[in-house]
Design a protein around this motif. Structure first.
Motif, PDB file in Angstrom:
ATOM      1  N   ASP A  43       0.817  -1.217   0.000  1.00  0.00           N
ATOM      2  CA  ASP A  43       0.000   0.000   0.000  1.00  0.00           C
ATOM      3  C   ASP A  43       0.849   1.264   0.000  1.00  0.00           C
ATOM      4  OD1 ASP A  43      -2.317  -1.547   0.138  1.00  0.00           O
ATOM      5  OD2 ASP A  43      -2.133  -1.726   2.318  1.00  0.00           O
ATOM      6  N   GLU A  44       2.069   1.160   0.511  1.00  0.00           N
ATOM      7  CA  GLU A  44       2.932   2.347   0.593  1.00  0.00           C
ATOM      8  C   GLU A  44       3.590   2.660  -0.752  1.00  0.00           C
ATOM      9  OE1 GLU A  44       3.958   1.463   5.257  1.00  0.00           O
ATOM     10  OE2 GLU A  44       5.548   1.260   3.761  1.00  0.00           O
ATOM     11  N   GLY A  45       3.827   1.642  -1.538  1.00  0.00           N
ATOM     12  CA  GLY A  45       4.430   1.863  -2.854  1.00  0.00           C
ATOM     13  C   GLY A  45       5.650   1.000  -3.066  1.00  0.00           C
ATOM     14  N   LYS A  52       0.667  -0.915  -4.938  1.00  0.00           N
ATOM     15  CA  LYS A  52       0.799   0.463  -5.410  1.00  0.00           C
ATOM     16  C   LYS A  52       2.192   0.589  -6.028  1.00  0.00           C
ATOM     17  CE  LYS A  52       0.936   5.187  -3.691  1.00  0.00           C
ATOM     18  NZ  LYS A  52       0.912   6.034  -2.483  1.00  0.00           N
ATOM     19  N   LEU A  53       2.262   1.105  -7.250  1.00  0.00           N
ATOM     20  CA  LEU A  53       3.556   1.214  -7.940  1.00  0.00           C
ATOM     21  C   LEU A  53       3.978   2.671  -8.032  1.00  0.00           C
ATOM     22  CD1 LEU A  53       3.160  -1.254 -10.954  1.00  0.00           C
ATOM     23  CD2 LEU A  53       3.979  -1.718  -8.632  1.00  0.00           C
ATOM     24  N   VAL A  54       5.228   2.949  -7.612  1.00  0.00           N
ATOM     25  CA  VAL A  54       5.731   4.332  -7.640  1.00  0.00           C
ATOM     26  C   VAL A  54       7.061   4.388  -8.393  1.00  0.00           C
ATOM     27  CG1 VAL A  54       4.568   5.072  -5.525  1.00  0.00           C
ATOM     28  CG2 VAL A  54       6.838   4.021  -5.377  1.00  0.00           C
ATOM     29  N   GLY A  78       8.593   8.832  -6.208  1.00  0.00           N
ATOM     30  CA  GLY A  78       7.423   8.538  -5.377  1.00  0.00           C
ATOM     31  C   GLY A  78       6.095   8.807  -6.069  1.00  0.00           C
ATOM     32  N   GLN A 101       3.069   8.161  -9.091  1.00  0.00           N
ATOM     33  CA  GLN A 101       2.442   7.001  -9.729  1.00  0.00           C
ATOM     34  C   GLN A 101       3.280   6.554 -10.935  1.00  0.00           C
ATOM     35  OE1 GLN A 101      -1.815   7.377 -10.407  1.00  0.00           O
ATOM     36  NE2 GLN A 101      -1.680   6.130 -12.263  1.00  0.00           N
ATOM     37  N   ASP A 136      -2.979   3.378 -10.305  1.00  0.00           N
ATOM     38  CA  ASP A 136      -2.031   3.580  -9.195  1.00  0.00           C
ATOM     39  C   ASP A 136      -1.589   2.234  -8.639  1.00  0.00           C
ATOM     40  OD1 ASP A 136      -4.701   3.290  -8.351  1.00  0.00           O
ATOM     41  OD2 ASP A 136      -4.202   4.042  -6.360  1.00  0.00           O
ATOM     42  N   ARG A 137      -2.482   1.246  -8.698  1.00  0.00           N
ATOM     43  CA  ARG A 137      -2.130  -0.120  -8.296  1.00  0.00           C
ATOM     44  C   ARG A 137      -2.099  -1.007  -9.529  1.00  0.00           C
ATOM     45  NH1 ARG A 137      -2.937  -0.799  -2.549  1.00  0.00           N
ATOM     46  NH2 ARG A 137      -2.478  -3.006  -2.831  1.00  0.00           N
TER      47      ARG A 137
END
Ligand SMILES: Cc1cc2nc3c(=O)[nH]c(=O)nc-3n(C[C@H](O)[C@H](O)[C@H](O)COP(=O)(O)O)c2cc1C
Length: 386
Positions: free
Chosen positions: A121-123, A294-296, A300, A302, A310-311
């Motif tokens: 969830d944080e990335g 979540k992919l960053v 940081g 998207q 975002d996911r």
């Protein structure tokens, strides 16, 4: 990864891959150069039963990177004895915008992503640095050609299997605006019928694509899966039906994710089995599909462009531990309930050791999508290691 060309080119669109692929060693195999003859591969070691079919090695490629008959035929020639035709639908369905694949870099030392962990969830860092052991995200949205196009192509794909090889069609239902639950069930039945018309005599139904919205996986509703599989089985008769599932967490555990973990209650997964295999409607489980994260990017932000992205689903090495966990639990439930369903294990298989680990965990067959994309010789290596 400059010295190697994956058979699905992540730098091209899905449509370009469909029209021009496969690439690299798969293209050479199609051209009759460098491929492995099925007979010479299987000849010395005998065959094993897989859902009523004799196969050389119960190893292959799951629904995903094999877009059409050219890809599945190349996979057979490269010694992948199980080749799954990418998930089809009852109607033409568009693909998510390019890019559809990014490399993913989890933080843990062994590169694992643990289901339920905060990192999801944080990335998780995603970029274009593809490194071994490979982990990627794929974001396609399960595109499909129109049945008028995929039916004759699937028929050719089935016919191209060599001795001891098997083409496995994959399909799913399509949920569109205004559909009732009965309409949704009927769409699965229609698609299964379209698959049978190609001459297929088994099929895998996808209940697990996170890219349709990660909170709306069909496999999180086992009662509905039970209704759908009953209706589909009525349509397809004696043909074997497998269902593809995402990771389903145990209901209660002690001891986290280490070796000290004990599963106190696995009733959620057991309920899925009771609603399907225990009723005779499902003969096999294929697990697991991707894990949503979540992919960053490095800043940081998207990583995949566009709303709702975002996911995305992560696959490859990062999900190996989760896949092995799910297979071991499916095997334990099989034993507990005295059932005989087939388990197709997948998630992060990149080496012969991974194949062996899945077999030891209880998988009757093993598959690799990401690992095979980055190593066209994976089936040969597993055969050589036997
Ligand atoms: C490029 C790509 C496309 C995929 N498309 C599908 C699909 O259409 N249907 C499906 O059920 N799974 C699809 N998957 C998921 C795979 O079948 C598999 O469950 C997942 O990638 C985990 O296996 P792996 O770690 O070996 O990649 C896709 C995977 C990849 C890499």
């Amino acid at each position: 990864m400059t010295d190697f060309e994956p058979f699905y080119d992540v730098n091209l669109s899905y449509d370009d891959n469909y029209a021009k692929g496969p690439f690299g060693a798969f293209a050479a195999a199609l051209a009759g150069d460098g491929g492995v003859s099925a007979a010479s591969e299987g000849g010395n070691t005998g065959t094993v039963d897989f859902l009523g079919h004799q196969v050389n090695l119960p190893f292959g490629i799951p629904a995903g990177p094999l877009l059409n008959e050219r890809f599945t035929t190349a996979a057979f020639r490269m010694g992948f004895d199980l080749a799954t035709y990418k998930t089809v639908r009852s109607r033409a369905w568009g693909c998510n915008p390019f890019p559809n694949v990014l490399a993913v870099h989890p933080k843990s030392a062994d590169g694992s992503l643990i289901p339920g962990s905060a990192e999801l969830d944080e990335g998780v860092l995603a970029d274009t640095r593809y490194e071994q052991p490979i982990s990627i995200s794929n974001s396609f949205g399960v595109p499909s050609r129109d049945p008028d196009e995929w039916q004759p192509d699937m028929k050719r794909a089935i016919a191209a299997a060599g001795p001891g090889q098997l083409l496995i069609p994959s399909f799913q239902g399509s949920r569109v605006e205004g559909m009732t639950t009965d309409d949704y069930i009927a769409d699965h039945v229609t698609t299964a019928r379209l698959v049978t018309e190609t001459g297929a005599d088994l099929m895998v139904m996808n209940t697990s694509c996170p890219n349709e919205g990660h909170n709306r996986l069909l496999c999180h509703d086992p009662a509905l899966v039970g209704r759908i599989t009953e209706a589909v089985k009525n349509e397809i008769g004696d043909r074997a039906l497998a269902i593809k599932m995402a990771y389903i967490p145990p209901t209660e555990v002690t001891g986290g994710w280490g070796p000290e973990r004990t599963i106190v209650d696995d009733s959620a997964l057991e309920f899925m089995v009771r609603e399907t295999a225990a009723r005779g409607t499902v003969q096999a489980f294929s697990a697991i599909n991707t894990i949503s994260a979540k992919l960053v990017d490095a800043a940081g932000n998207q990583a995949l462009p566009g709303a709702g992205r975002d996911r995305s689903g992560v696959c490859g090495r990062a999900i190996r531990r989760a896949g092995l966990d799910m297979v071991a639990r499916l095997a334990a439930i099989r034993e507990k309930l005295g059932l005989d369903y087939t388990i197709i294990g997948l998630g992060g298989v990149v080496s012969p050791e991974d194949y062996a680990a899945y077999r030891a965990a209880g998988a009757d067959a093993v598959m690799s999508a990401t690992g095979a994309m980055w190593d066209a010789d994976l089936a040969r290596k597993i055969k050589a290691a036997r």
